[in-house]
Structures are given as structure tokens and as C-alpha cells.
Design an enzyme around this catalytic site. Structure first.
Site, PDB file in Angstrom:
ATOM      1  N   LYS A   1       1.251  -4.161  -7.629  1.00 58.85           N
ATOM      2  CA  LYS A   1      -0.106  -4.539  -7.193  1.00 58.85           C
ATOM      3  C   LYS A   1      -1.085  -4.287  -8.975  1.00 58.85           C
ATOM      4  O   LYS A   1      -1.716  -4.893  -8.658  1.00 58.85           O
ATOM      5  CB  LYS A   1      -0.425  -3.743  -6.185  1.00 58.85           C
ATOM      6  CG  LYS A   1      -0.143  -3.973  -4.798  1.00 58.85           C
ATOM      7  CD  LYS A   1      -0.836  -3.180  -3.451  1.00 58.85           C
ATOM      8  CE  LYS A   1      -0.341  -4.274  -2.652  1.00 58.85           C
ATOM      9  NZ  LYS A   1      -0.951  -2.806  -1.245  1.00 58.85           N
TER      10      LYS A   1
ATOM     11  N   ASP B   1      -7.187  -5.882   0.837  1.00 57.01           N
ATOM     12  CA  ASP B   1      -7.091  -4.744   1.223  1.00 57.01           C
ATOM     13  C   ASP B   1      -7.829  -4.370   1.566  1.00 57.01           C
ATOM     14  O   ASP B   1      -8.342  -3.701   2.498  1.00 57.01           O
ATOM     15  CB  ASP B   1      -5.868  -3.832   0.609  1.00 57.01           C
ATOM     16  CG  ASP B   1      -4.279  -4.381   0.380  1.00 57.01           C
ATOM     17  OD1 ASP B   1      -3.945  -4.650   1.288  1.00 57.01           O
ATOM     18  OD2 ASP B   1      -3.548  -3.055   0.180  1.00 57.01           O
TER      19      ASP B   1
HETATM   20  P1  NAP Z   1       1.779   4.085  -3.152  1.00 55.08           P
HETATM   21  O1  NAP Z   1       0.363   3.216  -4.354  1.00 55.08           O
HETATM   22  O2  NAP Z   1       3.110   3.634  -3.526  1.00 55.08           O
HETATM   23  O3  NAP Z   1       0.960   5.092  -3.391  1.00 55.08           O
HETATM   24  C1  NAP Z   1       1.980   5.798  -2.201  1.00 55.08           C
HETATM   25  C2  NAP Z   1       1.094   7.335  -2.104  1.00 55.08           C
HETATM   26  O4  NAP Z   1       1.561   7.682  -0.952  1.00 55.08           O
HETATM   27  C3  NAP Z   1       1.014   8.092  -3.217  1.00 55.08           C
HETATM   28  O5  NAP Z   1      -0.467   9.082  -2.748  1.00 55.08           O
HETATM   29  C4  NAP Z   1       2.766   9.054  -3.316  1.00 55.08           C
HETATM   30  O6  NAP Z   1       1.791  10.610  -3.775  1.00 55.08           O
HETATM   31  C5  NAP Z   1       2.296   9.219  -1.664  1.00 55.08           C
HETATM   32  N1  NAP Z   1       3.526   9.713  -1.283  1.00 55.08           N
HETATM   33  C6  NAP Z   1       4.486   8.953  -0.648  1.00 55.08           C
HETATM   34  N2  NAP Z   1       5.924   9.266  -0.303  1.00 55.08           N
HETATM   35  C7  NAP Z   1       5.209  10.437   0.139  1.00 55.08           C
HETATM   36  C8  NAP Z   1       6.127  12.145   0.560  1.00 55.08           C
HETATM   37  N3  NAP Z   1       7.210  12.276   1.146  1.00 55.08           N
HETATM   38  N4  NAP Z   1       5.085  13.223   0.239  1.00 55.08           N
HETATM   39  C9  NAP Z   1       4.002  13.163   0.206  1.00 55.08           C
HETATM   40  N5  NAP Z   1       3.297  12.657  -0.011  1.00 55.08           N
HETATM   41  C10 NAP Z   1       3.615  11.012  -0.445  1.00 55.08           C
HETATM   42  O7  NAP Z   1       1.675   3.190  -2.187  1.00 55.08           O
HETATM   43  P2  NAP Z   1       0.511   2.640  -2.135  1.00 55.08           P
HETATM   44  O8  NAP Z   1       0.338   0.888  -1.813  1.00 55.08           O
HETATM   45  O9  NAP Z   1      -0.943   2.939  -2.444  1.00 55.08           O
HETATM   46  O10 NAP Z   1       0.625   2.170   0.239  1.00 55.08           O
HETATM   47  C11 NAP Z   1       0.743   3.464   0.685  1.00 55.08           C
HETATM   48  C12 NAP Z   1       0.496   3.601   2.034  1.00 55.08           C
HETATM   49  O11 NAP Z   1      -0.403   2.276   2.467  1.00 55.08           O
HETATM   50  C13 NAP Z   1       1.900   2.622   2.581  1.00 55.08           C
HETATM   51  O12 NAP Z   1       2.409   3.397   3.729  1.00 55.08           O
HETATM   52  C14 NAP Z   1       1.012   0.940   3.027  1.00 55.08           C
HETATM   53  O13 NAP Z   1       2.645   0.956   4.217  1.00 55.08           O
HETATM   54  C15 NAP Z   1      -0.149   1.427   4.009  1.00 55.08           C
HETATM   55  N6  NAP Z   1      -0.940   0.297   3.638  1.00 55.08           N
HETATM   56  C16 NAP Z   1      -1.173   0.199   4.534  1.00 55.08           C
HETATM   57  C17 NAP Z   1      -2.277  -1.139   4.869  1.00 55.08           C
HETATM   58  C18 NAP Z   1      -2.255  -2.236   5.616  1.00 55.08           C
HETATM   59  O14 NAP Z   1      -2.389  -3.157   5.869  1.00 55.08           O
HETATM   60  N7  NAP Z   1      -2.524  -0.961   6.341  1.00 55.08           N
HETATM   61  C19 NAP Z   1      -2.264  -1.806   3.129  1.00 55.08           C
HETATM   62  C20 NAP Z   1      -1.772  -1.558   2.216  1.00 55.08           C
HETATM   63  C21 NAP Z   1      -0.577  -0.086   2.241  1.00 55.08           C
HETATM   64  P3  NAP Z   1       2.115  11.097  -4.990  1.00 55.08           P
HETATM   65  O15 NAP Z   1       1.331   9.858  -5.783  1.00 55.08           O
HETATM   66  O16 NAP Z   1       2.799  11.710  -5.189  1.00 55.08           O
HETATM   67  O17 NAP Z   1       3.679  10.095  -5.227  1.00 55.08           O
END
Ligand code: NAP
Length: 295
Positions: free
Chosen positions: A75, A111
Site C-alpha cells: 500500500k 479505506d
Molecule cells: P499493517 O500496516 O501491517 O499494520 C499492522 C498493525 O498491527 C501494526 O501496528 C502492527 O504493530 C500491529 N500488529 C500486528 N500484529 C500484532 C500483534 N500480534 N500484536 C500487536 N500488534 C500487532 O496492516 P494494516 O494495513 O494497517 O491493517 C491492519 C488491520 O486492519 C488488519 O487486520 C486489516 O485486515 C485491517 N483492515 C481492515 C479494513 C476494513 O475494510 N475493515 C481495511 C484495511 C485494513 P507493529 O508496528 O508492532 O508491527
């Protein structure tokens, strides 16, 4: 006739790129909508490792792929390959939808639309108040953008597991949106209880609690939540995460991530096809997939 039997030289291709490309509901959703509306499109999942991103976009031009959804981990990096980037995508620093217009690539962040639509019913409760965002990744940035631009919050707390990411995101929004009332905290629930309690809106943007790890939650402390709070979880599978269950049991108003998913999908669909679809119908369709996935 099954829509696959209609595929021919004029079929427009759209899809999703990510790595790994996990089981996604997007192909099911978009292909079923193309079929229903009789649109000659097909939606495919593509597993693209980071080292192949640039070449994939070249191929997108050569194969005249009409559009893409973009997911983890592309992204942010994909922006540099766009010819035009929307204001939202540029400020957030992430693109989740690409449209190919005659080999010119347009990048959008739908988003943001999903977040705004999910929170709009609670605008009064959120405006000029304190928000706590858990997570500091791409989705957190879209949430911060919406909280500052659309909901005019007065203060934001960010809680994240990795400390270095906190300073980066704080400095980014100070520079990009001139919003400097951001405090950052590590993911240590006991010390964070006061932060939860003093927030009007709490948003989980991490993947904690997502199936199959449904017992995970950013906080399980009693009294993290109260009845005057709005609690939003971006995770949509399961619909009610452990985090939302705790918040609801403590009297908070809860919002699941499915509306956001439906709205961002409907908006991407419109950007590729020029046809608007009802986000509520999309929501109901997605809900069916999730319920059958959980059986
Ligand atoms: P990303 O850029 O990879 O960021 C992931 C975030 O989650 C980071 O802050 C990471 O922390 C944290 N994280 C991951 N595993 C963790 C764990 N085991 N313990 C604590 N923190 C953890 O991903 P993203 O694009 O932001 O997406 C994040 C979430 O949002 C996903 O679940 C995705 O499915 C959801 N989402 C939903 C929608 C929707 O339409 N509803 C749209 C977009 C995203 P660190 O910095 O410490 O790694």
C-alpha cells in the site's frame, strides 16, 4: 449463462495484489456483483512479492488490466509508481485502489471512505474529543487522516507494539496535517488503562483478534471501556471480536469492520466500472460469506 462463459477479448480484468495473498472475500464479492449486473469484468487475486511490484505494474499496463486493490505489504510503496494520486492517498501515504486510464495509473485510498462512513453516525460524539488508536500501520494512518480531517478530534493517543513506528507516525501527521496533539504509548495494557478510560472513541487498527486468532485483543482489562464511549474494530472476521465483546459488555457502543470493508469495496468498484453499487447490499453479501466461513 454463467459469467465465466462470457469471458472474451473485451473482458476487463481487475484484481487484488498482496503478499502473501491471504484468503480474501473480495474476488467472491466483486465477481458476484459483475455477474449480477451483467458487467464484462473479472476479479482475480495475484500474489506479488515486494521485489516484483514494479514489474507487476508494467505488466498491468501491457495486459491492460483495468484496476487493482492493493493490500499488505504494497500500500505504501506503490505510490511512487502512480502517475496521479488522490489528495487522501497522498496525505495518508497509502494507495489501496489503482485505476488504469489509458496506461496512466491513478491511486486512491478508499479505506478513508469506509472509515468516514462507519463513524459518521457518531460525528457529534467524536468531534472535538479525544481518540485512541491502537496500531500504527497503513490502516491506522487512514484512521488518523479521517479523525483529523473529517471529525476534527482535539487529541489523539496512539498505542503500538513497535516503539519506533510511534515516533514516525507522530512526526508524519505533524508535518502532513499540522496536527501536533498526538501522544504515543507502547502496547502495555496495565499502564494504558487511564488512556482508554479518558478516550471518547477507541479504534483497533491492528490484526489482533482476527480469525483464526480470535482470543487475541489489544486490552482485556476490566473497566477499559464505559457507556459513553464509541469503540470501533477494523477487523471484520469475526464480526464481533473479543475486543468489541469486552467493550459491549462494559456498556460502550460498538462498530465492527464490515461496513468499512463494504464501503471501500463499493467505492473501488465504482472507480473501475463507473457503476455505483449499494454499500448496504455489499455489506449483506459479505456478511453471508463471513457467516459461512465460520461454520
Ligand atoms: P499493517 O500496516 O501491517 O499494520 C499492522 C498493525 O498491527 C501494526 O501496528 C502492527 O504493530 C500491529 N500488529 C500486528 N500484529 C500484532 C500483534 N500480534 N500484536 C500487536 N500488534 C500487532 O496492516 P494494516 O494495513 O494497517 O491493517 C491492519 C488491520 O486492519 C488488519 O487486520 C486489516 O485486515 C485491517 N483492515 C481492515 C479494513 C476494513 O475494510 N475493515 C481495511 C484495511 C485494513 P507493529 O508496528 O508492532 O508491527
Amino acid at each position: 449463462m454463467n459469467f465465466v462463459e462470457n469471458i472474451d477479448h473485451s473482458t476487463k480484468i481487475v484484481g487484488i495484489i498482496g503478499h502473501p495473498i491471504k484468503q480474501s472475500f473480495s474476488p467472491k464479492l466483486h465477481n458476484s456483483t459483475f455477474n449480477k449486473l451483467g458487467l464484462n469484468y473479472i476479479y482475480l487475486p495475484f500474489d506479488v512479492p515486494p521485489s516484483n511490484l514494479k514489474e507487476t505494474l508494467k505488466a498491468m499496463g501491457l495486459l491492460r488490466i483495468r484496476g487493482l486493490n492493493v493490500t499488505i505489504p504494497h500500500k505504501e510503496r506503490i505510490i511512487q509508481f502512480m502517475d496521479h494520486v488522490s489528495e487522501e492517498a497522498s496525505t495518508v501515504g497509502a494507495v489501496n485502489t489503482v485505476v488504469n486510464e489509458g496506461n496512466q495509473f491513478f491511486g486512491y485510498n478508499t479505506d478513508v471512505n469506509g472509515i468516514v462512513e462507519s463513524l459518521n453516525p457518531y460525528k457529534k460524539e467524536i468531534a472535538k474529543n479525544t481518540a485512541t488508536v491502537i496500531g500504527a500501520g497503513g490502516a491506522a494512518r487512514a484512521v488518523l487522516y479521517a479523525l483529523i480531517r473529517n471529525f476534527k478530534v482535539s487529541k489523539i493517543n496512539i498505542i503500538n507494539r513497535t516503539e519506533e513506528r510511534l515516533d514516525t507516525i507522530k512526526a508524519y501527521f505533524d508535518e502532513k496535517m499540522h496536527f501536533d496533539n498526538i501522544s504515543v504509548y507502547e502496547l502495555m495494557p496495565k499502564e494504558n488503562l487511564e488512556i482508554y478510560q479518558s478516550s471518547n472513541i477507541i479504534i483497533n487498527t491492528t490484526s489482533l483478534g482476527m480469525a483464526p486468532n480470535v482470543d487475541d485483543t489489544p486490552t482485556d482489562l476490566p473497566k477499559s471501556f464505559n457507556s459513553s464511549q464509541i469503540v470501533f474494530d477494523l477487523v471484520y472476521n469475526p464480526l464481533k471480536t473479543k475486543f468489541l465483546e469486552l467493550a459491549e459488555n462494559q456498556g460502550a457502543t460498538i462498530i465492527d469492520g464490515l461496513k468499512m470493508f463494504a464501503v471501500q469495496g463499493a467505492k473501488s468498484f465504482e472507480l473501475w466500472t463507473g457503476t455505483s453499487i449499494d454499500a448496504e447490499e455489499t455489506y449483506n453479501e459479505l456478511k453471508k460469506y463471513i457467516i459461512s466461513d465460520q461454520k
